[in-house]
Design a protein around this motif. Structure first.
Motif, short mmCIF file in Angstrom:
data_model
loop_
_atom_site.label_atom_id
_atom_site.label_comp_id
_atom_site.label_asym_id
_atom_site.label_seq_id
_atom_site.Cartn_x
_atom_site.Cartn_y
_atom_site.Cartn_z
N ALA A 120 44.59 121.63 15.84
CA ALA A 120 43.35 121.43 16.57
C ALA A 120 42.31 120.75 15.69
N GLN A 121 42.22 121.18 14.44
CA GLN A 121 41.29 120.55 13.50
C GLN A 121 41.67 119.09 13.26
N ALA A 122 42.95 118.85 13.01
CA ALA A 122 43.41 117.48 12.72
C ALA A 122 43.10 116.54 13.89
N TRP A 123 43.45 116.95 15.07
CA TRP A 123 43.26 116.06 16.22
C TRP A 123 41.80 115.93 16.62
N SER A 124 40.98 116.94 16.36
CA SER A 124 39.55 116.80 16.59
C SER A 124 38.96 115.74 15.65
N TRP A 162 40.39 112.33 17.37
CA TRP A 162 39.92 112.01 18.71
C TRP A 162 38.41 112.08 18.86
N ASP A 163 37.81 113.13 18.26
CA ASP A 163 36.38 113.37 18.45
C ASP A 163 35.55 112.90 17.26
N GLU A 164 36.24 112.52 16.19
CA GLU A 164 35.60 112.07 14.96
C GLU A 164 34.63 113.10 14.40
N ARG A 165 35.07 114.36 14.50
CA ARG A 165 34.28 115.46 13.95
C ARG A 165 35.19 116.67 13.75
N ILE A 172 43.77 121.00 1.81
CA ILE A 172 44.09 119.82 2.61
C ILE A 172 42.74 119.32 3.14
N LYS A 173 42.29 118.22 2.64
CA LYS A 173 40.95 117.71 2.94
C LYS A 173 40.88 117.09 4.34
N GLN A 174 39.70 117.20 4.94
CA GLN A 174 39.49 116.66 6.29
C GLN A 174 39.73 115.16 6.36
N ASP A 175 39.32 114.42 5.33
CA ASP A 175 39.53 112.98 5.38
C ASP A 175 41.01 112.62 5.32
N GLU A 176 41.81 113.43 4.63
CA GLU A 176 43.25 113.21 4.58
C GLU A 176 43.89 113.49 5.95
N TYR A 215 46.69 111.59 10.63
CA TYR A 215 46.93 111.75 12.08
C TYR A 215 46.36 110.57 12.86
N GLY A 216 45.33 109.95 12.33
CA GLY A 216 44.79 108.75 12.97
C GLY A 216 45.74 107.57 12.91
N SER A 217 46.69 107.60 11.97
CA SER A 217 47.65 106.50 11.84
C SER A 217 48.88 106.69 12.73
N LEU A 218 49.01 107.85 13.34
CA LEU A 218 50.20 108.12 14.18
C LEU A 218 50.08 107.47 15.54
#
Length: 143
Positions: A30-34, A37-40, A131-135, A140-143
């Motif tokens: 949920a954190q990764a996809w937020s 998708w939501d850029e937050r 595991i950092k948020q930017d990572e 996940y943004g590249s998938l």
């Protein structure tokens, strides 16, 4: 911003009782996809690369010693989530919600954010690298 406890309680309200391991993995996704998708972020608490996959230590401390988690067992407030957060969590549950805890753990072991944070730590050994948020957002943004 909501906390990991708020997110967890919302997930539990949607799934009913689930294992602590599964909750940890659903919170992670949920954190990764937020972030993508939501850029937050959904929450600010850190995620660490433990031996069995990503874990939010603050959440672990709350459910420590419990295998099965029931709704209202974490102490968060699902009402703290806005509509966008609820929609993101719903999409994550639609995709990952029917998967077993072990399947989710195995999946995280194949993905770069967990593997990179575990670099140099032998399989099965404890580790607490973040595991950092930017990572998460980048991978996940590249998938």
């Amino acid at each position: 911003m909501a906390s990991v406890f708020d997110v967890s309680e919302h997930i539990l309200s949607q799934t009913g009782p689930i294992s602590a391991m599964k909750l940890q993995k659903l919170v992670y996704y949920a954190q990764a996809w937020s972030l993508v998708w939501d850029e937050r972020p959904l929450f600010d608490e850190k995620i660490e690369a433990w031996a069995n996959g990503p874990v939010v230590p603050a959440l672990y401390q709350r459910h420590r010693g419990s295998f099965l988690l029931e709704p209202r067992s974490i102490g968060g407030d699902p009402a703290a989530l806005d509509e966008r957060a609820r929609e993101t969590i719903a999409a994550v549950l639609d995709f990952y919600g029917d998967k077993s805890p072990q399947w989710l753990s195995d999946l995280t072991h194949l993905e770069l954010p967990w593997r990179a944070a575990r670099d140099g730590i032998p399989d099965g050994e404890r580790g607490s690298h973040e595991i950092k948020q930017d990572e998460l957002a980048e991978y996940y943004g590249s998938l």
